[in-house]
Design a protein around this motif. Sequence first.
Motif, PDB file in Angstrom:
ATOM      1  N   PRO A  48      -1.918   4.121 -13.262  1.00 28.18           N
ATOM      2  CA  PRO A  48      -3.298   4.073 -13.481  1.00 28.18           C
ATOM      3  C   PRO A  48      -3.837   3.520 -14.833  1.00 28.18           C
ATOM      4  CG  PRO A  48      -2.473   6.355 -14.191  1.00 28.18           C
ATOM      5  CD  PRO A  48      -1.470   5.568 -13.463  1.00 28.18           C
ATOM      6  N   PRO A  49      -4.902   2.962 -14.732  1.00 28.88           N
ATOM      7  CA  PRO A  49      -5.417   2.427 -15.929  1.00 28.88           C
ATOM      8  C   PRO A  49      -5.502   3.405 -17.295  1.00 28.88           C
ATOM      9  CG  PRO A  49      -7.253   2.854 -14.650  1.00 28.88           C
ATOM     10  CD  PRO A  49      -6.075   3.233 -13.870  1.00 28.88           C
ATOM     11  N   PRO A  50      -5.149   3.012 -18.362  1.00 23.90           N
ATOM     12  CA  PRO A  50      -5.196   3.653 -19.761  1.00 23.90           C
ATOM     13  C   PRO A  50      -6.504   4.227 -19.813  1.00 23.90           C
ATOM     14  CG  PRO A  50      -5.041   1.256 -20.420  1.00 23.90           C
ATOM     15  CD  PRO A  50      -5.239   1.160 -18.790  1.00 23.90           C
ATOM     16  N   VAL A  51      -6.263   5.586 -20.233  1.00 20.12           N
ATOM     17  CA  VAL A  51      -7.624   6.240 -20.543  1.00 20.12           C
ATOM     18  C   VAL A  51      -8.309   5.930 -21.612  1.00 20.12           C
ATOM     19  CG1 VAL A  51      -6.346   8.330 -19.688  1.00 20.12           C
ATOM     20  CG2 VAL A  51      -6.309   7.842 -22.040  1.00 20.12           C
ATOM     21  N   PRO A  52      -9.586   5.999 -21.739  1.00 25.11           N
ATOM     22  CA  PRO A  52     -10.312   5.501 -22.881  1.00 25.11           C
ATOM     23  C   PRO A  52      -9.969   6.204 -24.107  1.00 25.11           C
ATOM     24  CG  PRO A  52     -11.882   6.608 -20.998  1.00 25.11           C
ATOM     25  CD  PRO A  52     -10.469   6.728 -20.551  1.00 25.11           C
ATOM     26  N   PRO A  53     -10.288   5.841 -25.293  1.00 22.69           N
ATOM     27  CA  PRO A  53     -10.131   6.404 -26.539  1.00 22.69           C
ATOM     28  C   PRO A  53     -10.599   7.708 -26.522  1.00 22.69           C
ATOM     29  CG  PRO A  53     -10.902   4.288 -27.020  1.00 22.69           C
ATOM     30  CD  PRO A  53     -11.066   4.241 -25.443  1.00 22.69           C
ATOM     31  N   GLY A  54      -9.764   8.517 -27.036  1.00 24.02           N
ATOM     32  CA  GLY A  54     -10.337  10.071 -27.224  1.00 24.02           C
ATOM     33  C   GLY A  54     -10.154  10.790 -26.086  1.00 24.02           C
ATOM     34  N   HIS A  55      -9.426  10.459 -25.037  1.00 28.12           N
ATOM     35  CA  HIS A  55      -9.437  11.369 -23.749  1.00 28.12           C
ATOM     36  C   HIS A  55      -7.834  11.136 -23.440  1.00 28.12           C
ATOM     37  CE1 HIS A  55     -13.409  10.388 -23.152  1.00 28.12           C
ATOM     38  NE2 HIS A  55     -13.598  11.408 -22.137  1.00 28.12           N
ATOM     39  N   GLU A 100      -8.217  14.223 -16.663  1.00 31.67           N
ATOM     40  CA  GLU A 100      -8.379  13.025 -17.709  1.00 31.67           C
ATOM     41  C   GLU A 100      -9.903  13.572 -18.392  1.00 31.67           C
ATOM     42  OE1 GLU A 100     -10.256   8.730 -17.702  1.00 31.67           O
ATOM     43  OE2 GLU A 100      -8.415   9.002 -16.527  1.00 31.67           O
ATOM     44  N   ARG A 101      -9.293  14.059 -19.756  1.00 29.75           N
ATOM     45  CA  ARG A 101     -10.326  15.111 -20.339  1.00 29.75           C
ATOM     46  C   ARG A 101     -10.414  14.501 -21.911  1.00 29.75           C
ATOM     47  NH1 ARG A 101     -13.445  19.408 -18.947  1.00 29.75           N
ATOM     48  NH2 ARG A 101     -12.583  20.344 -20.856  1.00 29.75           N
ATOM     49  N   PRO A 102     -11.501  14.696 -22.413  1.00 29.76           N
ATOM     50  CA  PRO A 102     -11.694  14.361 -23.914  1.00 29.76           C
ATOM     51  C   PRO A 102     -10.884  15.586 -25.103  1.00 29.76           C
ATOM     52  CG  PRO A 102     -13.776  15.243 -23.321  1.00 29.76           C
ATOM     53  CD  PRO A 102     -12.641  15.294 -21.988  1.00 29.76           C
ATOM     54  N   GLY A 103     -10.637  14.928 -26.079  1.00 26.54           N
ATOM     55  CA  GLY A 103      -9.893  15.911 -27.021  1.00 26.54           C
ATOM     56  C   GLY A 103      -9.265  15.256 -28.154  1.00 26.54           C
ATOM     57  N   ARG A 104      -9.144  15.395 -29.399  1.00 25.86           N
ATOM     58  CA  ARG A 104      -8.904  15.073 -30.514  1.00 25.86           C
ATOM     59  C   ARG A 104      -7.327  14.507 -30.277  1.00 25.86           C
ATOM     60  NH1 ARG A 104      -6.324  17.105 -34.560  1.00 25.86           N
ATOM     61  NH2 ARG A 104      -7.044  19.263 -33.876  1.00 25.86           N
ATOM     62  N   THR A 105      -6.623  15.524 -29.712  1.00 25.62           N
ATOM     63  CA  THR A 105      -5.153  15.340 -29.375  1.00 25.62           C
ATOM     64  C   THR A 105      -4.924  15.676 -27.812  1.00 25.62           C
ATOM     65  OG1 THR A 105      -4.432  17.552 -29.985  1.00 25.62           O
ATOM     66  CG2 THR A 105      -4.484  15.765 -31.722  1.00 25.62           C
ATOM     67  N   LEU A 106      -3.966  15.586 -27.544  1.00 23.51           N
ATOM     68  CA  LEU A 106      -3.136  15.877 -26.136  1.00 23.51           C
ATOM     69  C   LEU A 106      -3.314  17.463 -26.083  1.00 23.51           C
ATOM     70  CD1 LEU A 106      -2.336  15.596 -23.261  1.00 23.51           C
ATOM     71  CD2 LEU A 106       0.123  15.576 -24.105  1.00 23.51           C
ATOM     72  N   LEU A 107      -2.809  18.122 -26.941  1.00 23.72           N
ATOM     73  CA  LEU A 107      -2.915  19.484 -26.956  1.00 23.72           C
ATOM     74  C   LEU A 107      -4.466  20.211 -26.917  1.00 23.72           C
ATOM     75  CD1 LEU A 107       0.056  20.485 -29.347  1.00 23.72           C
ATOM     76  CD2 LEU A 107      -0.033  20.442 -26.853  1.00 23.72           C
ATOM     77  N   ASP A 108      -4.864  19.372 -27.756  1.00 26.32           N
ATOM     78  CA  ASP A 108      -6.752  19.847 -27.928  1.00 26.32           C
ATOM     79  C   ASP A 108      -7.345  19.679 -26.452  1.00 26.32           C
ATOM     80  OD1 ASP A 108      -9.093  20.550 -29.672  1.00 26.32           O
ATOM     81  OD2 ASP A 108      -9.525  18.555 -29.122  1.00 26.32           O
ATOM     82  N   ALA A 109      -6.800  18.747 -25.687  1.00 28.32           N
ATOM     83  CA  ALA A 109      -7.444  18.472 -24.475  1.00 28.32           C
ATOM     84  C   ALA A 109      -7.033  19.496 -23.595  1.00 28.32           C
ATOM     85  CB  ALA A 109      -7.351  17.214 -23.968  1.00 28.32           C
TER      86      ALA A 109
END
Length: 186
Positions: A48-55, A100-109
């Motif tokens: 898949p294409p890269p996720v947007p920044p912050g996601h 595919e969700r927003p978050g400061r980090t992966l753990l945050d998302a």
Amino acid sequence: MSLQFLRNADGTVTGRNDTNGFTVTHADEEEVKRQLYEDAGWEYTPPPPPVPPGHHRFLLVHEEDDEDCGFGDERYAGLRARPPEGCVPVDRGCFALECERPGRTLLDAVAGTVAVVRREHGVVMNGVGVAGRPGEWPEAGVDTDSGDGDAAAVLAHLVLTAAHRSRRLGYGRKELVRLLDASGIE
């Protein structure tokens, strides 16, 4: 049939189909993979294409060791009908959400999504569909220097699995938090 991939010193990637000896070298790793899959007669699906920044892109699963919790289980009806924004219900042999969700980090998302699912649907997602142990990271080539790569996904999986198993053993939040505090993590 066995396909092998090797990163070369010059930045190229070499792939080999051991069954028939087909070998290809290219600067683009995905092109090597595509050609090997074609040679093997397998369907190739590009990443898949890269996720947007912050996601962040991740999988959440709900597994029960002692219960049949297939995708069609009635307790997931609301979640199938109204998943969190950015998540799609999928059948992975158990109920899962591709997110595919927003978050400061992966753990945050991951934490934010787990909280939404629990609060709105009463289901505690207890894994991220990652297999492995932390001691395997270097051997598997997992990037442990990044806070948002494969190593972070393994960490999220281990934490969710620990929470699920501790609940089954009768431990609660206080015991887990006390253990984390005792470890000195800040």
